[in-house]
Design a protein around this motif. Sequence first.
Motif, PDB file in Angstrom:
ATOM      1  N   GLY A 121       0.812  -1.472   0.019  1.00  0.00           N
ATOM      2  CA  GLY A 121      -0.122   0.006   0.040  1.00  0.00           C
ATOM      3  C   GLY A 121       0.759   1.295  -0.009  1.00  0.00           C
ATOM      4  N   CYS A 122       0.163   2.458   0.352  1.00  0.00           N
ATOM      5  CA  CYS A 122       0.667   3.791   0.287  1.00  0.00           C
ATOM      6  C   CYS A 122       1.698   3.996   1.364  1.00  0.00           C
ATOM      7  CB  CYS A 122      -0.473   4.644   0.261  1.00  0.00           C
ATOM      8  SG  CYS A 122      -1.397   4.714   1.850  1.00  0.00           S
TER       9      CYS A 122
ATOM     10  N   ASN B 121       0.553   3.730   4.907  1.00  0.00           N
ATOM     11  CA  ASN B 121       0.868   2.337   5.389  1.00  0.00           C
ATOM     12  C   ASN B 121       2.270   1.985   5.954  1.00  0.00           C
ATOM     13  OD1 ASN B 121      -1.563   0.901   5.933  1.00  0.00           O
ATOM     14  ND2 ASN B 121      -0.999  -0.649   4.393  1.00  0.00           N
TER      15      ASN B 121
ATOM     16  N   THR C  49      -1.798  -4.822   5.272  1.00  0.00           N
ATOM     17  CA  THR C  49      -2.592  -4.944   3.926  1.00  0.00           C
ATOM     18  C   THR C  49      -3.030  -3.732   3.517  1.00  0.00           C
ATOM     19  OG1 THR C  49      -4.461  -5.323   4.898  1.00  0.00           O
ATOM     20  CG2 THR C  49      -3.155  -7.092   4.573  1.00  0.00           C
ATOM     21  N   CYS C  50      -3.216  -3.413   1.979  1.00  0.00           N
ATOM     22  CA  CYS C  50      -3.824  -2.480   1.488  1.00  0.00           C
ATOM     23  C   CYS C  50      -5.066  -2.875   0.672  1.00  0.00           C
ATOM     24  CB  CYS C  50      -2.944  -1.843   0.405  1.00  0.00           C
ATOM     25  SG  CYS C  50      -3.535  -0.891  -0.743  1.00  0.00           S
ATOM     26  N   ALA C  51      -6.127  -2.037   0.578  1.00  0.00           N
ATOM     27  CA  ALA C  51      -7.447  -2.699  -0.091  1.00  0.00           C
ATOM     28  C   ALA C  51      -7.645  -1.623  -1.239  1.00  0.00           C
ATOM     29  CB  ALA C  51      -8.485  -2.643   0.966  1.00  0.00           C
ATOM     30  N   ILE C  52      -6.791  -0.853  -1.846  1.00  0.00           N
ATOM     31  CA  ILE C  52      -7.030   0.223  -2.775  1.00  0.00           C
ATOM     32  C   ILE C  52      -7.501  -0.402  -4.207  1.00  0.00           C
ATOM     33  CG2 ILE C  52      -4.832   0.520  -3.713  1.00  0.00           C
ATOM     34  CD1 ILE C  52      -7.084   3.197  -2.595  1.00  0.00           C
TER      35      ILE C  52
ATOM     36  N   CYS D  87      -5.568  -1.842   5.810  1.00  0.00           N
ATOM     37  CA  CYS D  87      -6.857  -1.400   5.418  1.00  0.00           C
ATOM     38  C   CYS D  87      -7.732  -2.713   5.084  1.00  0.00           C
ATOM     39  CB  CYS D  87      -6.724  -0.573   3.988  1.00  0.00           C
ATOM     40  SG  CYS D  87      -6.222   0.683   4.636  1.00  0.00           S
TER      41      CYS D  87
ATOM     42  N   VAL E 198     -12.038   3.161  -1.329  1.00  0.00           N
ATOM     43  CA  VAL E 198     -12.230   2.592  -0.201  1.00  0.00           C
ATOM     44  C   VAL E 198     -11.773   3.028   1.136  1.00  0.00           C
ATOM     45  CG1 VAL E 198     -10.127   1.093  -0.147  1.00  0.00           C
ATOM     46  CG2 VAL E 198     -12.248  -0.168   0.645  1.00  0.00           C
ATOM     47  N   VAL E 199     -10.809   4.382   0.924  1.00  0.00           N
ATOM     48  CA  VAL E 199     -10.174   4.587   2.065  1.00  0.00           C
ATOM     49  C   VAL E 199     -11.198   5.366   3.181  1.00  0.00           C
ATOM     50  CG1 VAL E 199      -8.580   6.612   2.533  1.00  0.00           C
ATOM     51  CG2 VAL E 199      -7.940   5.075   0.441  1.00  0.00           C
TER      52      VAL E 199
ATOM     53  N   ARG F 173     -10.244   3.550   6.632  1.00  0.00           N
ATOM     54  CA  ARG F 173      -9.318   4.783   7.494  1.00  0.00           C
ATOM     55  C   ARG F 173     -10.281   5.547   8.392  1.00  0.00           C
ATOM     56  NH1 ARG F 173      -3.712   3.880   7.883  1.00  0.00           N
ATOM     57  NH2 ARG F 173      -3.247   2.742   6.208  1.00  0.00           N
TER      58      ARG F 173
ATOM     59  N   GLN G 111      -4.593  11.971   3.045  1.00  0.00           N
ATOM     60  CA  GLN G 111      -5.460  11.723   1.970  1.00  0.00           C
ATOM     61  C   GLN G 111      -5.634  13.041   1.264  1.00  0.00           C
ATOM     62  OE1 GLN G 111      -5.196   9.198   0.694  1.00  0.00           O
ATOM     63  NE2 GLN G 111      -4.623   7.676   2.370  1.00  0.00           N
TER      64      GLN G 111
HETATM   65 FE1  F3S Z   1      -3.269   3.211   1.705  1.00  0.00          FE
HETATM   66 FE2  F3S Z   1      -4.184   1.003   0.505  1.00  0.00          FE
HETATM   67 FE3  F3S Z   1      -5.131   2.058   2.923  1.00  0.00          FE
HETATM   68  S1  F3S Z   1      -3.521   2.846  -0.462  1.00  0.00           S
HETATM   69  S2  F3S Z   1      -5.027   4.091   2.952  1.00  0.00           S
HETATM   70  S3  F3S Z   1      -2.984   1.231   2.650  1.00  0.00           S
HETATM   71  S4  F3S Z   1      -6.398   1.159   1.031  1.00  0.00           S
END
Ligand code: F3S
Length: 459
Positions: free
Chosen positions: A34-35, A38, A70-73, A105, A193-194, A198, A229
């Motif tokens: 993720g970003c 994260n 994890t990331c959910a984007i 996320c 999804v943010v 978040r 964000q």
């Molecule tokens: Fe970042 Fe992914 Fe969450 S881009 S804010 S880690 S959904």
Amino acid sequence: MVYIEEFEIERQKEIAFSLREQTKGKKACVITFGCQQNENDSERIAGALEMCGYEITDDEKTADLIIINTCAIREHAEIRALSEAGQFKGRKEKDRSIKIGVCGCMAQQAHRRAQIYKSYPYVDFVFGTDMHHRVPEIIKEALSSKKRTSFITEKPHNEFGVISEGMPVRRESGYKAWVPVMYGCNNFCTYCVVPYARGHERSRRKEDVLAEVRSLVESGYKDITLLGQNVNSYAGGCTFAELITECAKFDGEYRVRFMTSHPKDASDELIDAIASNEKIAKQFHLPVQSGSSRILKLMNRKYDREKYLERAKAIKSKIPEISITTDIIIGFPTETEEDFADTVSLVKEVGFDMIYTFIYSPRVGTVAAEMEGQIEKSVSNKRFALLSDIENEIAQSLNEQFIGKTVRVLSDGFNKNRIPCGRSTQNRIVTFDKPVPAGTFVDVLIESAGAYMLCGKIV
Ligand code: F3S
Ligand code: SAH
Ligand code: SF4
């Protein structure tokens, strides 16, 4: 109450210290998707684990405790995180003492949690995006319990999310640092999804941000990125433009950047602050998402094509040396060839230094996922390739303008091919002839340029 009380932070620290006997000689590894937000969260998780007595390692194979952040984007990010979790099945069967946790996320989302519970029985604990200050308690539970433990806030968006100060951070780099200025998001772009993952938007106090930046600068950090964000809605005691100006007032040579500004409120005040302050990096990441006003409306972005172009022009005219970068989503529901042509023409008109292009990925629970007119993958792929070709040409010609000029570069040491490299104030990658320790500034005379790299000699 958004702020975690001081006594609660003290309680967590006591729990951490109480675990040190038990964790002696043990190693922990945090794997991040993720970003930048994260990545910074992982640095905080690692800081807490270190306080609990673990030695932090990058090598998951030798770790006794593994946390997957994890990331959910997009679906791709979720699949990667799940397949990472899947890798530990065999190891866990051989050695029951290893502990595996999933956070971030994806873990925050009920349907993904249900899937983890069902299909990944060897995951020992799960925690959400507002639980980082509770890592010591989570680890204590995980070490003592035979059952799976779960630390998740299930509250509506406007009540979900905290701010915690005072827990340790274990930074990955000794000269580049992330500093969150705000968390969460209230914008609800229809594809994103943010806000669900978040929680609501909340700003750190100005004093806390400034104290963190000051201490980073004093300990030799040279490149500091303020994270949020949508930094323009910062509300921790001043405007974001005032905050970044204050962050750029400490002694010494260093750069301050930010991520991300929303076009709907990228203010003149912020543009002026960048223009007039040498320490604020000349880079503006301004995600446009689409060049079609019709699609922007469906995305709930709250600006149209004209407003975006006006903002981009204002930035370029006040800061001629600025690099503008953007994010674009290809194949948003109902996107026609005409809409896509609008994106292409906007890209040409602005002249972005770099574009991060993403193929639209429907996210459970978002408005766009339920829209009619979802676009075929093959159509999106074609548009994606076309846009990449166009952008490569633009980036190449923008970079060629640097040939013969001298640019100030912050060294990153070496790149993957063992060539000395670093970053300019615009965040352009620059390679040069002689090795320089990472974290040192050098002047480089540019001799040649590729679309995403400048090459030169140290002067
Ligand atoms: Fe970042 Fe992914 Fe969450 S881009 S804010 S880690 S959904
Ligand atoms: N807060 C930032 C964006 C954070 S997410 C902003 O508003 O600009 C980073 C990028 O991921 C977004 O700019 C968008 O281009 C992309 N993205 C978000 N959701 C997506 C989805 N469902 N499918 C494809 N790309 C997505
Ligand atoms: Fe997502 Fe929009 Fe918030 Fe950015 S501003 S995080 S794209 S909802």
